[in-house]
Design a protein around this motif. Structure first.
Motif, PDB file in Angstrom:
ATOM      1  N   ILE B  30       0.946  -1.161   0.041  1.00 19.56           N
ATOM      2  CA  ILE B  30      -0.035   0.058   0.111  1.00 19.56           C
ATOM      3  C   ILE B  30       1.056   1.209  -0.038  1.00 19.56           C
ATOM      4  O   ILE B  30       1.788   1.241   0.595  1.00 19.56           O
ATOM      5  N   ALA B  32       0.894   5.207   0.621  1.00 22.75           N
ATOM      6  CA  ALA B  32       0.049   6.206   1.269  1.00 22.75           C
ATOM      7  C   ALA B  32       0.619   7.695   1.160  1.00 22.75           C
ATOM      8  O   ALA B  32       0.696   7.949  -0.219  1.00 22.75           O
ATOM      9  N   GLY B  33       1.394   8.235   2.061  1.00 24.66           N
ATOM     10  CA  GLY B  33       2.067   9.361   1.591  1.00 24.66           C
ATOM     11  C   GLY B  33       3.503   9.102   1.021  1.00 24.66           C
ATOM     12  O   GLY B  33       4.023  10.034   0.602  1.00 24.66           O
ATOM     13  N   GLY B  34       3.846   7.787   0.923  1.00 18.66           N
ATOM     14  CA  GLY B  34       5.308   7.766   0.416  1.00 18.66           C
ATOM     15  C   GLY B  34       6.212   7.989   1.009  1.00 18.66           C
ATOM     16  O   GLY B  34       7.528   7.826   0.784  1.00 18.66           O
ATOM     17  N   HIS B  35       6.295   8.607   2.508  1.00 14.72           N
ATOM     18  CA  HIS B  35       7.409   9.285   3.042  1.00 14.72           C
ATOM     19  C   HIS B  35       8.259   8.360   3.658  1.00 14.72           C
ATOM     20  O   HIS B  35       9.191   8.896   4.042  1.00 14.72           O
ATOM     21  N   SER B  36       7.691   7.140   3.898  1.00 13.03           N
ATOM     22  CA  SER B  36       8.661   6.479   4.493  1.00 13.03           C
ATOM     23  C   SER B  36       9.069   5.210   3.412  1.00 13.03           C
ATOM     24  O   SER B  36      10.089   4.648   3.099  1.00 13.03           O
ATOM     25  N   LEU B  37       7.848   4.647   2.527  1.00 12.34           N
ATOM     26  CA  LEU B  37       7.991   3.605   1.647  1.00 12.34           C
ATOM     27  C   LEU B  37       9.032   3.909   0.595  1.00 12.34           C
ATOM     28  O   LEU B  37       9.644   3.194   0.079  1.00 12.34           O
ATOM     29  N   TYR B  78      -0.514  14.781   7.951  1.00 11.53           N
ATOM     30  CA  TYR B  78      -0.170  15.296   9.307  1.00 11.53           C
ATOM     31  C   TYR B  78      -0.558  16.869   9.300  1.00 11.53           C
ATOM     32  O   TYR B  78      -1.052  17.227  10.419  1.00 11.53           O
ATOM     33  N   GLY B 102       8.790  15.964  11.164  1.00 10.13           N
ATOM     34  CA  GLY B 102       9.734  16.179   9.981  1.00 10.13           C
ATOM     35  C   GLY B 102       9.692  17.659   9.783  1.00 10.13           C
ATOM     36  O   GLY B 102       9.623  18.535  10.693  1.00 10.13           O
ATOM     37  N   THR B 111       1.019  10.348   6.221  1.00 13.61           N
ATOM     38  CA  THR B 111      -0.449  10.102   6.834  1.00 13.61           C
ATOM     39  C   THR B 111      -0.277   9.275   8.125  1.00 13.61           C
ATOM     40  O   THR B 111       0.846   8.590   8.305  1.00 13.61           O
ATOM     41  N   ASP B 124       6.704   9.557  15.742  1.00 18.55           N
ATOM     42  CA  ASP B 124       6.144  10.616  16.889  1.00 18.55           C
ATOM     43  C   ASP B 124       5.130  10.118  17.146  1.00 18.55           C
ATOM     44  O   ASP B 124       4.535   9.980  18.193  1.00 18.55           O
ATOM     45  N   TYR B 193      14.224  13.210  13.496  1.00 15.34           N
ATOM     46  CA  TYR B 193      13.202  12.187  14.175  1.00 15.34           C
ATOM     47  C   TYR B 193      13.300  12.272  15.722  1.00 15.34           C
ATOM     48  O   TYR B 193      14.480  12.835  16.150  1.00 15.34           O
TER      49      TYR B 193
HETATM   50  C1  FAD Z   1      12.857  13.900   5.501  1.00 14.33           C
HETATM   51  C2  FAD Z   1      11.827  12.981   6.415  1.00 14.33           C
HETATM   52  C3  FAD Z   1      11.522  13.705   7.748  1.00 14.33           C
HETATM   53  C4  FAD Z   1      10.770  12.641   8.501  1.00 14.33           C
HETATM   54  N1  FAD Z   1      10.821  12.999   9.941  1.00 14.33           N
HETATM   55  C5  FAD Z   1      10.030  12.269  10.542  1.00 14.33           C
HETATM   56  C6  FAD Z   1       9.706  12.449  12.142  1.00 14.33           C
HETATM   57  O1  FAD Z   1      10.294  13.452  12.386  1.00 14.33           O
HETATM   58  N2  FAD Z   1       8.858  11.756  12.690  1.00 14.33           N
HETATM   59  C7  FAD Z   1       8.142  10.786  12.165  1.00 14.33           C
HETATM   60  O2  FAD Z   1       7.425  10.283  12.821  1.00 14.33           O
HETATM   61  N3  FAD Z   1       8.197  10.417  10.746  1.00 14.33           N
HETATM   62  C8  FAD Z   1       9.282  11.218  10.223  1.00 14.33           C
HETATM   63  N4  FAD Z   1       9.317  10.873   8.713  1.00 14.33           N
HETATM   64  C9  FAD Z   1       8.219   9.573   8.192  1.00 14.33           C
HETATM   65  C10 FAD Z   1       6.981  10.204   7.829  1.00 14.33           C
HETATM   66  O3  FAD Z   1       6.256  10.718   8.820  1.00 14.33           O
HETATM   67  C11 FAD Z   1       6.374   9.140   6.833  1.00 14.33           C
HETATM   68  O4  FAD Z   1       5.236  10.058   6.144  1.00 14.33           O
HETATM   69  C12 FAD Z   1       5.628   8.044   7.715  1.00 14.33           C
HETATM   70  O5  FAD Z   1       6.510   7.375   8.535  1.00 14.33           O
HETATM   71  C13 FAD Z   1       4.997   7.066   6.705  1.00 14.33           C
HETATM   72  O6  FAD Z   1       3.627   7.998   6.512  1.00 14.33           O
HETATM   73  P1  FAD Z   1       3.331   7.676   4.789  1.00 14.33           P
HETATM   74  O7  FAD Z   1       1.769   8.159   4.762  1.00 14.33           O
HETATM   75  O8  FAD Z   1       4.404   8.644   4.156  1.00 14.33           O
HETATM   76  O9  FAD Z   1       3.386   6.158   4.478  1.00 14.33           O
HETATM   77  P2  FAD Z   1       3.965   5.460   3.322  1.00 14.33           P
HETATM   78  O10 FAD Z   1       5.556   5.798   3.378  1.00 14.33           O
HETATM   79  O11 FAD Z   1       3.207   5.544   2.095  1.00 14.33           O
HETATM   80  O12 FAD Z   1       3.809   4.013   3.973  1.00 14.33           O
HETATM   81  C14 FAD Z   1       4.651   3.545   5.089  1.00 14.33           C
HETATM   82  C15 FAD Z   1       4.227   2.113   5.123  1.00 14.33           C
HETATM   83  O13 FAD Z   1       2.952   1.871   5.693  1.00 14.33           O
HETATM   84  C16 FAD Z   1       2.208   1.291   4.892  1.00 14.33           C
HETATM   85  N5  FAD Z   1       1.048   1.749   4.926  1.00 14.33           N
HETATM   86  C17 FAD Z   1       0.486   3.115   4.742  1.00 14.33           C
HETATM   87  N6  FAD Z   1      -0.794   3.031   4.820  1.00 14.33           N
HETATM   88  C18 FAD Z   1      -1.344   1.917   5.038  1.00 14.33           C
HETATM   89  C19 FAD Z   1      -2.835   1.503   5.477  1.00 14.33           C
HETATM   90  N7  FAD Z   1      -3.758   2.417   5.395  1.00 14.33           N
HETATM   91  N8  FAD Z   1      -2.906   0.339   5.640  1.00 14.33           N
HETATM   92  C20 FAD Z   1      -1.845  -0.384   5.739  1.00 14.33           C
HETATM   93  N9  FAD Z   1      -0.664  -0.315   5.669  1.00 14.33           N
HETATM   94  C21 FAD Z   1      -0.429   1.048   5.230  1.00 14.33           C
HETATM   95  C22 FAD Z   1       2.785   1.008   3.490  1.00 14.33           C
HETATM   96  O14 FAD Z   1       2.577  -0.157   2.564  1.00 14.33           O
HETATM   97  C23 FAD Z   1       4.347   1.189   3.946  1.00 14.33           C
HETATM   98  O15 FAD Z   1       4.616  -0.072   4.374  1.00 14.33           O
HETATM   99  C24 FAD Z   1      10.215  11.597   8.098  1.00 14.33           C
HETATM  100  C25 FAD Z   1      10.102  11.279   6.401  1.00 14.33           C
HETATM  101  C26 FAD Z   1      11.098  11.842   5.945  1.00 14.33           C
HETATM  102  C27 FAD Z   1      11.235  11.601   4.338  1.00 14.33           C
END
Ligand code: FAD
Lengths: 784, 286
Positions: B30, B32-37, B78, B102, B111, B124, B193
């Motif tokens: 899946i 979502a925001g893609g910021h970890s994946l 967020y 972040g 997300t 967080d 983080y």
């Molecule tokens: C520069 C940078 C700085 C950051 N700093 C911080 C910080 O200070 N603190 C912090 O907490 N995080 C931080 N992050 C991480 C950020 O918060 C990510 O957005 C978060 O970890 C993942 O959310 P996402 O929506 O981007 O998920 P994605 O990256 O799209 O997905 C993350 C994982 O969750 C799964 N997933 C997503 N949605 C669902 C769903 N609904 N059901 C089942 N599985 C799902 C995906 O398949 C994937 O495995 C940072 C990221 C970056 C790039």
């Protein structure tokens, strides 16, 4: 015509850079271009048993995979370009691709060339390399010990060179009242320019020319070295650095990557692009600093410093980089006495190879390593004899009447009033009151510290005679061509290669002032060996002092010629013509007749009526070799508070009083100082590369290597004194590195001052909260 | 920094996602925001064959009161968590935590669902949802199930989420909507983080007796955790200096920290940050 020199004009280059209209190497797109990806060693030290490329070659879209064996007879070795005299330097054979041994994590063993970067990456993952891992050594002190793995079989004890300067000082130290000894670890830093490195090479079959666009601070040095490595004559090789997004020294070196790309472009008859990832930037782009230093200072009980003696183990990484050996020797050892009149000094430097990323210049290059040790030693000395660190400085700083001052190693410090900058800094920080406040706060268990750095540095690198004497395999003069066009607009070609410092603006200011024309009528061209005859590039805070000097001289030549043409037209003798604010007029009779500079330019090109013996056109070229280095100096003060509960160091105030000679653009100067401070303070508090025992870089990304952020800093308080340098016609000294050189010891001195109630004398950088907290805990425990 | 090849699908119906996730031959993830994946994919630490964009799924959207709970859709970003007036009023702790994730770019994309499912021990939001005693609403082949945040996080990057399950929403009990709360974060100088993040929620004001005390801590251990012993110590007491000091040292002593050369310092950070978080809440009362 308002004065242009000294004005805080906005940077001309920013109009394109901040709108995303700059052109960086990676922006290059050429028809038929293909992409290179390096296959890099995951081991710091290993034998290469075999490289299997079949799977990668078979991937659709892959043009070729080349290994070290494919290249080793095609290309020369990558040389170092700095051989310190009397150092018995041994070369570290550096092939563009390793073929039998890898010597650091990231050492490239093969290159994949493919139709697009994704395929190149996919194919690189398919290249199988059989390694036989070997023991690695990463610390320069350990590396010289018995039984350590050798980085190069031909280099005994991993000592690539041994360089020393100064007399034997045993007698002085034996007889001294006070001797302070301290070991310092100048930790390794990772430069992290915003733009990673990139290279694009194109071979033109019609002209048999190879053009290389590359992220370099010195395109002509690149051409010179690459010509030798590639076997392409210099006149068939063009090196272009378009916009370069920062270098800090890390884009001086000639790297394997651009060599491989150039070779492949010729071999494949296709333009080839290579762009570094940030991960690769951490792994393979040169690092900075990395010394283990043993320092001794001898002095009297009443605060006079008599001698300083340094033994340094400098880590140069796996191969000697382009300027690598010069940094811990010439740029370090010759200035360990700092801004003080210290009658005797010596430096003993071991250039050590280890299984780590090569080390080269990093903002300040050698001078921060020297400044840190002497500034810290002055504080340690002051504490030992129970004197105020300011008093010790006042007593030992070189006096204004002593200039030109010859330091113990023969360097001639140009000019200055060191005491004055200290006095201003003390006023700004309100020293006496601050000390009282400190005492008061300590009673409430609050710890603030005040740290000083009264520094001097040498920069404006040139002259060439000295370059030769110190073993730099190049010249250090600079070229300028100032071309006036028939309409009176001007193009300036400079051999310096600014890459973010703002000289497109400051150089235009020099010419605008001298020719009395708007800056917008002047274009500065740099970074292209086809457009600029020769140059030595931008590093060592030399660009304005040396490159600016050349522009000044070329402009003066133009004025001289234009004056002759004007006199001819005005029908007076040349000595009766005066030139000011862009206008030629007859001395004493301005209303009689005037000629604008533009009108004279047109006359020069029409050439309908030129004075006897004057050639057509209006263009001046100068090759300027400066008289000597320049010596910026100043006094910096840091005020910090230490939270003993967490070990956090908070920077409360930072005061920088600098003398960089004449100032052409105060805003750009301010920017350079701020940037330098941030990097210098970064070293003191946040940054530090770490390797594990196997030579793996533990701080290999921006997730764990703390490049300082703007929010970490208070507003910097800056001030200047102006002592023109007599060593160049503009009276400038250089400002690119002062902040990075001066600030590191000011911060550490401040933290040690804050921690002095706990009896803590020194801590290794970076002063992370955990380190500070542990030290305080230990001190408390020790007392209880 | 280039991903391996993958197929991109935009989901219109939850049922499709569940079906796609059942493909055993091709790893399906899946997005979502893609910021970890996406960073993981660029480093080729993750190489899914199929990415399913869930941004259009109604079930994952929206913020509304629903009986005794505030329901927050898993796809809420967020920036919305930080600004949404309902969340500000009913679960301010979540807004506070989201507001310091972040930087702005990250907050504009990331997300709550992504953060919780990714289960980074340094994230967080886990601290906030633990302290809020949120329930996670999970959709799967067998319908809907609910799980407490406490049970959801098993180990670093490991949750109870099954391969075919989707996190749809987070339900936050309204019972604590009037409590005071704070999220105190110590950002890492490099990554940003949390080195430690303390989510703190207390229902007492002034000199009242504390009825509910929640302390959840992230960043410093292998998963986010509740400082239960410290909470128990607070309940029945008042937020004065002595109680705060006691609770803070209890939290430090009981923190499930890995045993290494940093343990002592981490314990110290737990003590200092719990104490400072409680002081912040106490200060809000005036
Ligand atoms: C520069 C940078 C700085 C950051 N700093 C911080 C910080 O200070 N603190 C912090 O907490 N995080 C931080 N992050 C991480 C950020 O918060 C990510 O957005 C978060 O970890 C993942 O959310 P996402 O929506 O981007 O998920 P994605 O990256 O799209 O997905 C993350 C994982 O969750 C799964 N997933 C997503 N949605 C669902 C769903 N609904 N059901 C089942 N599985 C799902 C995906 O398949 C994937 O495995 C940072 C990221 C970056 C790039």
């Amino acid at each position: 015509m308002p004065q242009v020199m000294g004005q805080a004009l906005k940077r001309h280059e920013d109009i394109r850079l901040i709108r995303g209209r700059g052109q960086y190497t990676d922006d290059m797109k050429l028809p038929g271009m293909v992409y290179a990806k390096m296959v890099r060693s995951p081991y710091a030290h290993a034998k290469i048993a075999a490289v299997h490329v079949a799977q990668a070659i078979n991937l659709p879209g892959v043009l070729a995979v080349f290994t070290g064996n494919d290249l080793k007879d095609e290309l020369g070795l990558i040389p170092t370009a700095w051989i310190p005299p009397n150092s018995d330097l041994k070369m570290t054979p550096h092939p563009a691709l390793a073929y039998d041994t890898v010597r650091y994590v990231g050492d490239a063993v093969a290159v994949v060339i493919a139709e697009n970067p994704y395929i190149a990456q996919d194919a690189a993952d398919l290249v199988q390399v059989d390694y036989e891992p070997l023991r690695a050594v990463t610390n320069p002190r350990d590396a010289v010990g018995p039984g350590m793995p050798l980085v190069h079989q031909e280099i005994d004890r991993n000592i690539a060179f041994h360089w020393s300067v100064g007399p034997n000082l045993d007698d002085v130290f034996n007889q001294a009242d006070v001797v302070v000894k301290q070991e310092f670890r100048q930790q390794r830093l990772i430069p992290n320019a915003m733009e990673p490195r990139a290279a694009v090479a194109q071979y033109n079959q019609a002209t048999d020319e190879l053009t290389l666009w590359v992220t370099t601070q010195n395109p002509h040095i690149h051409r010179l070295l690459m010509s030798g490595i590639l076997g392409i004559p210099e006149h068939k090789l063009r090196v272009v650095a378009i916009d370069v997004g920062g270098g800090f020294g890390s884009k001086i070196a000639c790297y394997p990557d651009e060599v491989v790309v150039s070779w492949a472009a010729r071999r494949l008859r296709r333009p080839v692009k290579w762009t570094e990832t940030r991960q690769e930037n951490f792994m393979v782009t040169s690092h900075g600093r990395d010394h283990v230093q043993e320092v001794e200072l001898a002095g009297t009980k009443d605060g006079h410093i008599q001698a300083v003696r340094v033994k340094a183990f400098s880590n140069l990484g796996a191969y000697l980089s382009t300027a690598g050996p010069g940094v811990p020797t010439i740029l370090f050892g010759l200035i360990v006495n700092g801004a003080y009149h210290i009658p005797q000094a010596s430096a003993d430097v071991y250039g050590v190879v280890t299984h780590t990323t090569p080390v080269d210049a990093y903002r300040g290059a050698g001078r921060p390593e020297a400044t840190y040790l002497i500034e810290r030693m002055v504080d340690r000395f002051a504490a030992t004899i129970g004197m105020d660190p300011v008093a010790v400085r006042e007593l030992n700083l070189i006096e204004a009447k002593a200039f030109p001052y010859t330091n113990p190693f023969g360097l001639q410090y140009d000019s200055g009033n060191y005491q004055e900058t200290l006095k201003i800094a003390l006023d700004m920080v309100d020293y006496a009151n601050l000390r009282q406040e400190q005492v008061q706060l300590r009673k409430d268990g609050k710890y603030i510290g005040i740290g000083f750095s009264t520094y001097v540095e040498m920069c404006g690198l040139g002259p060439s005679e000295v370059a030769g004497a110190v073993g730099f395999q190049g010249g250090l003069w600079e070229s300028a061509t100032v071309r006036v066009h028939p309409t009176g607009k001007v193009t300036v070609f400079t051999g310096a290669s600014p890459h973010g410092q703002g000289e497109e603006t400051t150089f235009a200011q020099i010419v605008a002032e001298e020719l009395g024309m708007p800056v917008d009528d002047i274009e500065i061209v740099h970074g292209d060996t086809a457009r600029i005859s020769m140059g030595w590039g931008t590093y060592g805070s030399r660009t304005t002092a040396v490159g600016g000097g050349a522009i000044h001289l070329a402009t003066q030549k133009i004025i001289q010629k234009a004056k002759k043409i004007a006199a001819h037209k005005l029908e007076v003798s040349e000595s009766d013509v005066v030139f000011h604010d862009g206008v030629f007029e007859v001395q004493g009779l301005p209303e009689l007749r005037q000629l604008t500079f533009q009108a004279v330019a047109l006359d020069a090109y029409l050439a309908w009526s030129l004075p006897e013996g004057i050639e057509p056109a209006l263009e001046g070229t100068a090759f300027y070799d400066p008289k000597n280095f320049t010596y910026p100096f100043g006094a910096h003060v840091a005020v910090v508070s230490v939270d003993t509960a967490t070990g956090d160091v908070r920077l409360m105030r930072y005061i920088a009083v600098d003398d960089i000679g004449n100032i052409i653009n105060p805003m750009i100067v301010e920017g350079q100082i701020h940037g330098g401070l941030v990097q210098g303070i970064g070293q003191a508090l946040y940054e530090g590369a770490e390797f594990d025992d196997q030579g793996q870089l533990l701080t290999g990304s921006l997730l764990d290597y703390a490049v300082p952020k703007a929010r970490f800093f208070p507003r910097f308080e800056t001030a200047h004194t102006v002592t023109p340098s007599p060593h160049n016609p503009l009276g400038v000294k250089g400002v690119g590195e002062t902040g990075a050189i001066a600030s590191t010891p000011a911060i550490v001195n401040a933290v040690m001052d804050a921690l002095s109630p706990f009896g803590i004398e020194d801590l290794p950088m970076p002063l992370t909260p955990e380190k500070v907290w542990q030290a305080v805990q230990q001190a408390k425990g020790g007392r209880a | 920094m280039l991903t391996a090849p993958f197929e991109y699908r935009r989901a219109e119906r939850v049922e499709d996602v569940i079906e796609w996730l059942s493909d055993e031959t091709r790893e399906t993830k899946i997005l979502a925001g893609g910021h970890s994946l996406l960073p993981l994919m660029k480093l080729r630490l993750a190489t899914p064959a199929i990415l399913v964009d869930v941004s259009a799924l109604r079930e994952l959207q929206g913020v509304q009161e629903d009986g005794e709970v505030l329901r927050v859709g898993a796809f809420t970003r967020y920036v919305e968590l930080a600004r949404h007036s309902l969340i500000n009023q009913k679960a301010s702790l979540l807004s506070q935590a989201a507001n310091v994730v972040g930087d702005l770019q990250v907050r504009n994309r990331g997300t709550i669902g992504g953060s919780l499912c990714h289960a980074d021990p340094a994230a967080d939001l886990p601290a906030a949802v633990l302290a809020l005693e949120a329930q996670l609403v999970i959709l799967g082949p067998n319908g809907t199930r609910r799980e407490s945040a406490e049970a959801f996080f098993m180990a670093p990057f490991v949750t109870t989420l099954g391969r075919q399950e989707i996190l749809a929403a987070i339900e936050i009990p309204l019972s604590t909507q009037n409590a005071r709360s704070t999220y105190l974060k110590r950002p890492h100088p490099a990554s940003g983080y949390p080195v430690i993040g303390v989510a703190c929620l207390i229902d007492a004001i002034h000199n009242q007796t504390i009825g509910t005390a929640r302390l959840a801590i992230t960043g410093i251990a292998s998963t986010a955790f509740r400082a239960s012993a410290a909470e128990a110590q607070l309940v029945g007491g008042r937020l004065d200096a002595e109680t705060i000091a006691k609770a803070a040292s209890t939290a430090a002593i009981n923190a499930p920290l890995d045993d290494d050369e940093h343990t002592e310092y981490k314990q110290q950070l737990v003590q200092v940050y719990v104490s400072r978080a409680l002081q912040q809440v106490a200060a809000q009362e005036d």
